[in-house]
Design a protein around this motif. Sequence first.
Motif, PDB file in Angstrom:
ATOM      1  N   TRP A   1      -2.909  10.579  -2.713  1.00  0.00           N
ATOM      2  CA  TRP A   1      -3.990   9.495  -2.556  1.00  0.00           C
ATOM      3  C   TRP A   1      -4.327   9.154  -1.257  1.00  0.00           C
ATOM      4  O   TRP A   1      -4.632   8.173  -0.900  1.00  0.00           O
ATOM      5  CB  TRP A   1      -3.284   8.356  -3.242  1.00  0.00           C
TER       6      TRP A   1
ATOM      7  N   LEU B   1      -1.350  -1.822   1.500  1.00  0.00           N
ATOM      8  CA  LEU B   1      -1.572  -2.079   0.108  1.00  0.00           C
ATOM      9  C   LEU B   1      -2.095  -0.969  -0.657  1.00  0.00           C
ATOM     10  O   LEU B   1      -1.488  -0.828  -2.013  1.00  0.00           O
ATOM     11  CB  LEU B   1      -2.710  -3.273   0.185  1.00  0.00           C
ATOM     12  N   ALA B   2      -2.702   0.214  -0.205  1.00  0.00           N
ATOM     13  CA  ALA B   2      -3.397   1.307  -0.768  1.00  0.00           C
ATOM     14  C   ALA B   2      -2.365   1.891  -0.867  1.00  0.00           C
ATOM     15  O   ALA B   2      -2.127   2.719  -2.101  1.00  0.00           O
ATOM     16  CB  ALA B   2      -4.602   1.752  -0.075  1.00  0.00           C
TER      17      ALA B   2
ATOM     18  N   SER C   1       0.802   1.132  -1.352  1.00  0.00           N
ATOM     19  CA  SER C   1       1.737   0.650  -2.553  1.00  0.00           C
ATOM     20  C   SER C   1       1.111   0.900  -3.690  1.00  0.00           C
ATOM     21  O   SER C   1       1.969   1.295  -4.668  1.00  0.00           O
ATOM     22  CB  SER C   1       1.853  -0.863  -2.307  1.00  0.00           C
ATOM     23  N   GLY C   2      -0.258   0.659  -3.810  1.00  0.00           N
ATOM     24  CA  GLY C   2      -0.947   0.984  -5.010  1.00  0.00           C
ATOM     25  C   GLY C   2      -0.793   2.608  -5.345  1.00  0.00           C
ATOM     26  O   GLY C   2      -0.686   2.733  -6.619  1.00  0.00           O
TER      27      GLY C   2
ATOM     28  N   VAL D   1       2.408   2.991  -7.226  1.00  0.00           N
ATOM     29  CA  VAL D   1       2.506   2.210  -8.392  1.00  0.00           C
ATOM     30  C   VAL D   1       1.774   3.260  -9.364  1.00  0.00           C
ATOM     31  O   VAL D   1       2.014   3.370 -10.578  1.00  0.00           O
ATOM     32  CB  VAL D   1       1.652   0.973  -8.393  1.00  0.00           C
ATOM     33  N   LEU D   2       0.471   3.970  -8.765  1.00  0.00           N
ATOM     34  CA  LEU D   2      -0.024   4.741  -9.832  1.00  0.00           C
ATOM     35  C   LEU D   2       0.557   5.930 -10.169  1.00  0.00           C
ATOM     36  O   LEU D   2       0.708   6.467 -11.263  1.00  0.00           O
ATOM     37  CB  LEU D   2      -1.287   5.210  -9.287  1.00  0.00           C
TER      38      LEU D   2
END
Length: 563
Positions: A16, A251-252, A254-255, A258-259
């Motif tokens: 990502w 934040l990205a 961390s996302g 999570v994804l």
Amino acid sequence: MDTLDLREYIRPLLRWWWLILLAALAAGTASFLYLRQQPPTYEARTTIMVGTGLQDPNPNNSQLGLSQTLAQTYADMARRAPLREATMAALQLSKLPEYTVSVAPDSQVIEITVIDQDPQLAYVVANELVRQLIRQSPAGREEQDRENFINQQLDQIEAGIEETEAEIDRKREELAGLFSARDIANTEAQIAALQTKLSTLRANYASLLANSQRGAVNKITILEPASLPTRPLPSNILLNVLAAAMVGAVLAASGAYVLELLDDSVRDEEDVRRRLQLPLIAAVPTARGPDPLVMAKGLPSAATEAYRGLRTNLQFCNVDQELQVLLLTSPAPQEGKSVTTANLALALAHLGQRVILVDADLHRPVQHRLFKLPNKVGLTNGLLAVSAGGQVEVERLLQPTGVPTLRLLTSGPLPPNPAELLGSRRMKELLAQLRQEADVILLDSPPATVVVDATILATLADGVLVVLRAGRTRRARAQRALESLQNVHARIIGAVLNGASVKASYYSHPEYGYGINPQAATSGGGGSLLSRLRRNQPASDDAPGLVQPGPGLPSQPRPGNTK
């Protein structure tokens, strides 16, 4: 921690990276645009001190400690609503600018800082806050006038003490030069009177001083009054933009984790090998264009080379047993097993091998549509005719595809009981007949987790190839499919990953220079490979005999019918 584990941890970041970069750029850009639109701000600062520790040449620890405690108390008072409301009332404001009150560590000093877009307002509010805070001290309120009077009296008494002491010294000097007894007695009487006056003045001074703020511990003194600011505060745009970009990237990231945690799909080769414990036979990127049969187009691409790699890998794997009957299945629908089966059949036929493609999906057959052939007669006709006591020749069921060595056995009319037909004795006999007609038999079956057909056919095949689609196949469903095949002791050769990225394909390196040769695409009559073969033109893909024989799939045609 080994390298593989570290790579597993950072894989979400690598997968990502574009999202992280985009979030950092978006956050930084938004922060920059916001800060550019903000007006300049000004800061007014004033400093006060509690107690008189600095004026006292011999302060004691108790006085200093009490002054520091009082400083903390006054700072807390300055932050509370009563003092704010008193300041707003004095200045006739409905709202105060932003201000901070801080106490230097282990000191009696309080610093009040006011920040506002209006420098005059910041200056006035800073001074008024100090004035209101002083009014809360003993020196404030109604006693201020009394304190002023006492201070005036103290100044007068100090002057009187100094004059009396000077007069006593002068009289003593006169006394030293007198010889008359009367004059000496008068002078001594005057000196005694002056000493009495001095004692009275000193007593009065001490009494007034005790009631004044001079030398008091609970006293506020202005060390540095606020001045009118003339320069705005530095904006620190670069630092703020970098901080915003970093926050966006965090934040990205961390996302991304999570994804990654929520995504249960098979995404790449690593998932196939580590999660499913399967050897990856080939990674096939998505083919461009409306026709999924890329092996029939005759144009070089990463997808065609991937299918050739699949063919080669199958030829050189499983040295202990030859793979004449190969079953291709998938965990779920829409994962590309039928297209993979058709392209693999074309790739094998291009070597001159006799290939029979059997559409054993008696629920949703598609091979006849891929090859644009009728489906009136097929596999079910052969099974049902024999079951009814009739005789059907296998040759009459096979349809030519335009490739000389590839024939297709379509599904035929769909029966109400596919599992019973595929598990019948006649199916075994039909496969035995087909083995005599072909070097390789490819079985296109339904998904393994939807119906039991694939499990039944797996017991009849020499090997099973599981077709997965990157980003679509769920790991849990793929595990269930493998368990169902392992329960019948199926021989699972490996997996084919459809929809893989071009980088994941073994044949996508730019040094190969894959592209369409304009001359090759337009000369010699043009058209796809399948069209040229239908016109009996020689194929330019692979010639028989160029690949060395392997112990897996047979690489040389067997003697027999090649229709």
